[in-house]
Motif scaffolding. Structure first.
Motif, PDB file in Angstrom:
ATOM      1  N   ARG A 137     -39.207 -59.531-113.118  1.00 41.65           N
ATOM      2  CA  ARG A 137     -39.366 -60.795-113.860  1.00 41.65           C
ATOM      3  C   ARG A 137     -39.150 -61.985-112.937  1.00 41.65           C
ATOM      4  O   ARG A 137     -39.913 -62.954-112.973  1.00 41.65           O
ATOM      5  CB  ARG A 137     -38.403 -60.839-115.041  1.00 41.65           C
ATOM      6  N   LYS A 138     -38.114 -61.921-112.103  1.00 40.67           N
ATOM      7  CA  LYS A 138     -37.828 -63.032-111.180  1.00 40.67           C
ATOM      8  C   LYS A 138     -38.963 -63.205-110.169  1.00 40.67           C
ATOM      9  O   LYS A 138     -39.443 -64.315-109.941  1.00 40.67           O
ATOM     10  CB  LYS A 138     -36.513 -62.780-110.430  1.00 40.67           C
ATOM     11  N   VAL A 139     -39.365 -62.103-109.565  1.00 40.24           N
ATOM     12  CA  VAL A 139     -40.401 -62.164-108.520  1.00 40.24           C
ATOM     13  C   VAL A 139     -41.711 -62.707-109.074  1.00 40.24           C
ATOM     14  O   VAL A 139     -42.313 -63.620-108.510  1.00 40.24           O
ATOM     15  CB  VAL A 139     -40.613 -60.768-107.885  1.00 40.24           C
ATOM     16  N   HIS A 140     -42.157 -62.162-110.201  1.00 41.43           N
ATOM     17  CA  HIS A 140     -43.469 -62.555-110.723  1.00 41.43           C
ATOM     18  C   HIS A 140     -43.441 -63.917-111.409  1.00 41.43           C
ATOM     19  O   HIS A 140     -44.457 -64.609-111.427  1.00 41.43           O
ATOM     20  CB  HIS A 140     -44.038 -61.456-111.613  1.00 41.43           C
ATOM     21  N   THR A 141     -42.290 -64.307-111.919  1.00 42.64           N
ATOM     22  CA  THR A 141     -42.168 -65.651-112.470  1.00 42.64           C
ATOM     23  C   THR A 141     -42.310 -66.676-111.351  1.00 42.64           C
ATOM     24  O   THR A 141     -42.862 -67.761-111.552  1.00 42.64           O
ATOM     25  CB  THR A 141     -40.818 -65.823-113.204  1.00 42.64           C
ATOM     26  N   ALA A 142     -41.873 -66.340-110.139  1.00 43.18           N
ATOM     27  CA  ALA A 142     -42.013 -67.240-108.987  1.00 43.18           C
ATOM     28  C   ALA A 142     -43.407 -67.143-108.352  1.00 43.18           C
ATOM     29  O   ALA A 142     -43.975 -68.153-107.934  1.00 43.18           O
ATOM     30  CB  ALA A 142     -40.948 -66.925-107.940  1.00 43.18           C
ATOM     31  N   ARG A 143     -43.963 -65.929-108.290  1.00 39.33           N
ATOM     32  CA  ARG A 143     -45.230 -65.751-107.583  1.00 39.33           C
ATOM     33  C   ARG A 143     -46.420 -66.402-108.273  1.00 39.33           C
ATOM     34  O   ARG A 143     -47.306 -66.943-107.602  1.00 39.33           O
ATOM     35  CB  ARG A 143     -45.526 -64.250-107.394  1.00 39.33           C
ATOM     36  N   LEU A 144     -46.480 -66.342-109.588  1.00 37.83           N
ATOM     37  CA  LEU A 144     -47.637 -66.902-110.295  1.00 37.83           C
ATOM     38  C   LEU A 144     -47.796 -68.400-110.052  1.00 37.83           C
ATOM     39  O   LEU A 144     -48.871 -68.849-109.639  1.00 37.83           O
ATOM     40  CB  LEU A 144     -47.566 -66.581-111.793  1.00 37.83           C
ATOM     41  N   PRO A 145     -46.750 -69.221-110.256  1.00 34.89           N
ATOM     42  CA  PRO A 145     -46.945 -70.655-110.027  1.00 34.89           C
ATOM     43  C   PRO A 145     -47.216 -71.011-108.560  1.00 34.89           C
ATOM     44  O   PRO A 145     -47.785 -72.067-108.281  1.00 34.89           O
ATOM     45  CB  PRO A 145     -45.649 -71.307-110.495  1.00 34.89           C
ATOM     46  N   LEU A 146     -46.842 -70.148-107.626  1.00 36.12           N
ATOM     47  CA  LEU A 146     -47.123 -70.427-106.212  1.00 36.12           C
ATOM     48  C   LEU A 146     -48.617 -70.407-105.904  1.00 36.12           C
ATOM     49  O   LEU A 146     -49.043 -70.956-104.891  1.00 36.12           O
ATOM     50  CB  LEU A 146     -46.386 -69.436-105.312  1.00 36.12           C
ATOM     51  N   GLN A 147     -49.412 -69.809-106.785  1.00 35.65           N
ATOM     52  CA  GLN A 147     -50.850 -69.790-106.561  1.00 35.65           C
ATOM     53  C   GLN A 147     -51.441 -71.202-106.639  1.00 35.65           C
ATOM     54  O   GLN A 147     -52.401 -71.513-105.945  1.00 35.65           O
ATOM     55  CB  GLN A 147     -51.552 -68.880-107.575  1.00 35.65           C
ATOM     56  N   VAL A 148     -50.859 -72.060-107.474  1.00 34.18           N
ATOM     57  CA  VAL A 148     -51.410 -73.408-107.642  1.00 34.18           C
ATOM     58  C   VAL A 148     -51.408 -74.192-106.322  1.00 34.18           C
ATOM     59  O   VAL A 148     -52.454 -74.698-105.905  1.00 34.18           O
ATOM     60  CB  VAL A 148     -50.688 -74.174-108.771  1.00 34.18           C
ATOM     61  N   PRO A 149     -50.260 -74.309-105.615  1.00 33.12           N
ATOM     62  CA  PRO A 149     -50.331 -75.043-104.345  1.00 33.12           C
ATOM     63  C   PRO A 149     -51.218 -74.355-103.309  1.00 33.12           C
ATOM     64  O   PRO A 149     -51.855 -75.027-102.494  1.00 33.12           O
ATOM     65  CB  PRO A 149     -48.877 -75.137-103.873  1.00 33.12           C
TER      66      PRO A 149
END
Length: 158
Positions: free
Chosen positions: A121-133
């Motif tokens: 949950r922690k990893v994927h909650t962080a990874r998804l929004p990183l796609q935007v930048p």
């Protein structure tokens, strides 16, 4: 002679930095492929034998998808370093990062499902929004540098 920082230098530095990030990621695809398994949606994957598809779009195994994306990232890393190929490669990288959103969203969905763990949950909650930048970064490189005050006029200089 003092160094003057130009828009061209900024674009070159930005392309070089994104290239380095892509190359590091590509190397990780081959060193630690399991790190990327969760972001390959199940509907794209055949089982390891390649015999039984999990969905109508399943044409490769999870390992093959990870290897293919690693190769694409390595190729993009090289293409961004070459000014003549930077523009089309930047378009491709923008599309690639945009396509990766589906895998990250699917991984996030599964992480919050019954089989998900707090770590996932922690990893994927962080990874998804990183796609935007990342998408915006690649998007910023899609146009060739033109000094301020210049225009592209079709047929000029012919």
């Amino acid at each position: 002679m003092p160094f003057t920082w130009s828009g061209r230098a900024t674009q070159t530095l930005s392309a070089t930095a994104l290239s380095a990030l892509l190359l590091a990621s590509a190397m990780k695809h081959f060193r630690e492929p399991a790190f990327f398994y969760q972001v390959v949606p199940d509907f794209l994957c055949c089982d390891d034998s390649g015999a039984r598809p999990n969905g109508p779009y399943a044409v490769m195994t999870r390992d093959e998808w990870v290897a293919l994306s690693g190769l694409l990232e390595a190729g993009a890393a090289v293409g961004l370093l070459i000014p003549a190929t930077r523009q089309p490669v930047a378009w491709g990288v923008t599309a690639m990062f945009t396509a990766f959103v589906a895998g990250h969203a699917d991984a996030l969905r599964r992480a919050y499902g019954p089989a998900g763990t707090p770590g996932q949950r922690k990893v994927h909650t962080a990874r998804l929004p990183l796609q935007v930048p990342l998408i915006l970064w690649a998007w910023s490189l899609r146009k060739p540098f033109r000094p301020a005050g210049t225009r592209c006029v079709p047929g000029a200089g012919q």
